[in-house]
Design a protein around this motif. Structure first.
Motif, PDB file in Angstrom:
ATOM      1  N   GLY A 131       0.915  -1.072   0.084  1.00  0.00           N
ATOM      2  CA  GLY A 131       0.133  -0.171   0.018  1.00  0.00           C
ATOM      3  C   GLY A 131       0.898   1.316   0.076  1.00  0.00           C
ATOM      4  O   GLY A 131       0.322   2.296   0.760  1.00  0.00           O
ATOM      5  N   VAL A 132       2.125   1.221  -0.801  1.00  0.00           N
ATOM      6  CA  VAL A 132       2.892   2.444  -0.711  1.00  0.00           C
ATOM      7  C   VAL A 132       2.508   3.076  -1.850  1.00  0.00           C
ATOM      8  O   VAL A 132       2.430   2.380  -3.186  1.00  0.00           O
ATOM      9  N   GLU A 133       2.979   4.237  -2.091  1.00  0.00           N
ATOM     10  CA  GLU A 133       2.944   5.069  -3.404  1.00  0.00           C
ATOM     11  C   GLU A 133       4.459   5.336  -3.830  1.00  0.00           C
ATOM     12  O   GLU A 133       5.390   5.657  -3.036  1.00  0.00           O
ATOM     13  N   LEU A 134       4.732   4.765  -5.218  1.00  0.00           N
ATOM     14  CA  LEU A 134       5.981   4.859  -5.758  1.00  0.00           C
ATOM     15  C   LEU A 134       6.091   5.930  -6.815  1.00  0.00           C
ATOM     16  O   LEU A 134       5.233   6.121  -7.681  1.00  0.00           O
ATOM     17  N   VAL A 135       7.037   7.053  -6.834  1.00  0.00           N
ATOM     18  CA  VAL A 135       7.237   7.812  -7.592  1.00  0.00           C
ATOM     19  C   VAL A 135       8.630   7.814  -8.108  1.00  0.00           C
ATOM     20  O   VAL A 135       9.615   7.409  -7.667  1.00  0.00           O
ATOM     21  N   PHE A 136       8.756   7.638  -9.576  1.00  0.00           N
ATOM     22  CA  PHE A 136       9.870   7.396 -10.350  1.00  0.00           C
ATOM     23  C   PHE A 136      10.344   8.648 -10.902  1.00  0.00           C
ATOM     24  O   PHE A 136       9.525   9.216 -11.665  1.00  0.00           O
ATOM     25  N   ARG A 137      11.698   9.181 -10.213  1.00  0.00           N
ATOM     26  CA  ARG A 137      11.988  10.363 -10.804  1.00  0.00           C
ATOM     27  C   ARG A 137      13.599  10.555 -10.809  1.00  0.00           C
ATOM     28  O   ARG A 137      14.101  10.613  -9.597  1.00  0.00           O
ATOM     29  N   PRO A 138      14.047  10.285 -12.026  1.00  0.00           N
ATOM     30  CA  PRO A 138      15.594  10.290 -12.005  1.00  0.00           C
ATOM     31  C   PRO A 138      16.430  11.665 -11.556  1.00  0.00           C
ATOM     32  O   PRO A 138      15.813  12.796 -11.767  1.00  0.00           O
ATOM     33  N   PHE A 139      17.449  11.435 -10.575  1.00  0.00           N
ATOM     34  CA  PHE A 139      17.968  12.516 -10.195  1.00  0.00           C
ATOM     35  C   PHE A 139      19.006  13.103 -10.913  1.00  0.00           C
ATOM     36  O   PHE A 139      19.744  13.985 -11.164  1.00  0.00           O
ATOM     37  N   ILE A 140      19.423  12.287 -12.137  1.00  0.00           N
ATOM     38  CA  ILE A 140      20.395  12.404 -12.964  1.00  0.00           C
ATOM     39  C   ILE A 140      19.764  12.308 -14.517  1.00  0.00           C
ATOM     40  O   ILE A 140      18.917  11.412 -14.504  1.00  0.00           O
ATOM     41  N   LYS A 141      20.638  12.828 -15.414  1.00  0.00           N
ATOM     42  CA  LYS A 141      20.519  12.590 -16.652  1.00  0.00           C
ATOM     43  C   LYS A 141      21.627  12.460 -17.450  1.00  0.00           C
ATOM     44  O   LYS A 141      22.850  13.085 -17.043  1.00  0.00           O
ATOM     45  N   VAL A 142      21.609  12.021 -18.662  1.00  0.00           N
ATOM     46  CA  VAL A 142      22.969  11.669 -19.404  1.00  0.00           C
ATOM     47  C   VAL A 142      22.527  12.730 -20.877  1.00  0.00           C
ATOM     48  O   VAL A 142      21.515  12.538 -21.314  1.00  0.00           O
ATOM     49  N   GLU A 143      23.700  13.633 -21.047  1.00  0.00           N
ATOM     50  CA  GLU A 143      23.732  14.424 -22.076  1.00  0.00           C
ATOM     51  C   GLU A 143      24.763  14.139 -22.890  1.00  0.00           C
ATOM     52  O   GLU A 143      25.928  13.785 -22.342  1.00  0.00           O
ATOM     53  N   GLY A 144      24.800  14.241 -24.202  1.00  0.00           N
ATOM     54  CA  GLY A 144      25.862  14.074 -25.082  1.00  0.00           C
ATOM     55  C   GLY A 144      26.746  15.233 -25.317  1.00  0.00           C
ATOM     56  O   GLY A 144      26.464  16.329 -24.833  1.00  0.00           O
ATOM     57  N   MET A 145      27.890  14.948 -25.628  1.00  0.00           N
ATOM     58  CA  MET A 145      29.186  16.008 -25.893  1.00  0.00           C
ATOM     59  C   MET A 145      28.683  16.448 -27.266  1.00  0.00           C
ATOM     60  O   MET A 145      28.092  15.851 -28.076  1.00  0.00           O
ATOM     61  N   THR A 146      29.071  17.961 -27.302  1.00  0.00           N
ATOM     62  CA  THR A 146      28.789  18.764 -28.531  1.00  0.00           C
ATOM     63  C   THR A 146      30.078  18.313 -29.419  1.00  0.00           C
ATOM     64  O   THR A 146      31.097  17.778 -29.050  1.00  0.00           O
ATOM     65  N   ALA A 147      29.865  18.549 -30.864  1.00  0.00           N
ATOM     66  CA  ALA A 147      30.599  18.133 -31.956  1.00  0.00           C
ATOM     67  C   ALA A 147      32.196  18.806 -31.397  1.00  0.00           C
ATOM     68  O   ALA A 147      33.218  18.331 -31.638  1.00  0.00           O
ATOM     69  N   LYS A 148      31.958  20.049 -31.002  1.00  0.00           N
ATOM     70  CA  LYS A 148      33.139  20.908 -30.606  1.00  0.00           C
ATOM     71  C   LYS A 148      33.932  20.408 -29.686  1.00  0.00           C
ATOM     72  O   LYS A 148      35.081  20.255 -29.747  1.00  0.00           O
ATOM     73  N   GLU A 149      33.118  19.961 -28.383  1.00  0.00           N
ATOM     74  CA  GLU A 149      33.866  19.320 -27.217  1.00  0.00           C
ATOM     75  C   GLU A 149      34.568  18.095 -27.659  1.00  0.00           C
ATOM     76  O   GLU A 149      35.575  17.617 -27.473  1.00  0.00           O
ATOM     77  N   PHE A 150      34.054  17.298 -28.769  1.00  0.00           N
ATOM     78  CA  PHE A 150      34.442  15.953 -28.901  1.00  0.00           C
ATOM     79  C   PHE A 150      35.862  16.150 -29.717  1.00  0.00           C
ATOM     80  O   PHE A 150      36.763  15.606 -29.710  1.00  0.00           O
TER      81      PHE A 150
END
Length: 249
Positions: free
Chosen positions: A27-46
């Motif tokens: 009888g619990v409520e589960l909330v799914f909420r990532p604390f982190i996300k992944v983002e790509g490098m820009t072409a310039k950074e690469f």
């Protein structure tokens, strides 16, 4: 009493997830909420890493993120990946994900079974003549490089994506009323302290998966109430079920 639990992962895609059974059973409520996300490098950074993708004959993929950001960067830089490029993946699931970007024939894709790079090494050694490129996150250690060095493989690691805090909105901060928080990486703990600099744990239970995440909780001066995996509870869901069972007596 634990009634509302924040799971710092994306919502399960399958309705058969054990998390839903736990919610119903206790009888619990589960909330799914990532604390982190992944983002790509820009072409310039690469480009600043001075790596030319076409100098390599094989790519080593350790995650779907690596596949996404490899092909996205190649497209952004207008690089046509040769059809004879070989792909080495740590699991079959990851290898199948390549089909999202290219039509591949079985002979060019190799995969391990355990999800660990050392399981893939014997296959890579059989292809010793290849030049391997290993796309990675900005947060990594030298373990992979050291393993490939030990086998005298020709390889280069490169950073193609980064893990960043998935910042909370003002409303989310205001309505942060959870009885339990579940974390799966040290980056999640960093995000918690960044989003909630005045965080007071009080009665809020904290659960972690993996030793590095457990250490991050303790290093942040917080109380760790549930640590997984254990011999008895090899998964987070098994550990959570056991924990709630004991709480509810």
């Amino acid at each position: 009493m634990i009634k509302k639990i924040l799971v710092s992962q994306p919502k399960p895609s399958s309705e058969k997830s054990p998390y839903y059974d736990i919610a119903e059973k206790f009888g619990v409520e589960l909330v799914f909420r990532p604390f982190i996300k992944v983002e790509g490098m820009t072409a310039k950074e690469f480009r600043a890493q001075r790596i030319n993708i076409l100098d390599y004959t094989a790519i080593v993929f350790t995650s779907r993120h690596a596949i996404d950001h490899f092909f996205t960067l190649a497209k952004e830089m207008r690089i046509a990946i040769p059809e004879d490029m070989k792909y080495f993946c740590v699991t079959e699931t990851i290898s199948l994900y390549i089909q999202k970007y290219v039509q591949y024939r079985k002979r060019k894709v190799f995969f391990g079974t355990t999800g660990k790079i050392d399981d893939l090494l014997p296959t890579m050694v059989k292809h010793k003549q290849e030049k391997y490129l290993v796309p990675m996150s900005d947060v990594h250690n030298d373990a992979v490089a050291n393993m490939l060095d030990a086998k005298k493989l020709n390889h280069q690691e490169c950073v193609m994506y980064r893990t960043v805090s998935n910042d909370f909105t003002a409303d989310e901060v205001k309505n942060f009323d959870y009885d339990m928080l579940i974390f799966f990486s040290p980056s999640g703990i960093e995000s918690l302290t960044k989003n909630f600099p005045d965080f007071k744990q009080g009665d809020i239970a904290i659960a972690t998966f993996g030793p590095s995440t457990a250490k991050a909780v303790k290093d942040a001066g917080l109380r760790l109430d549930l640590e997984a995996p254990t011999v008895k509870c090899p998964s987070m869901t098994a550990a959570l079920q056991d924990f709630l069972q004991k709480k509810q007596g």
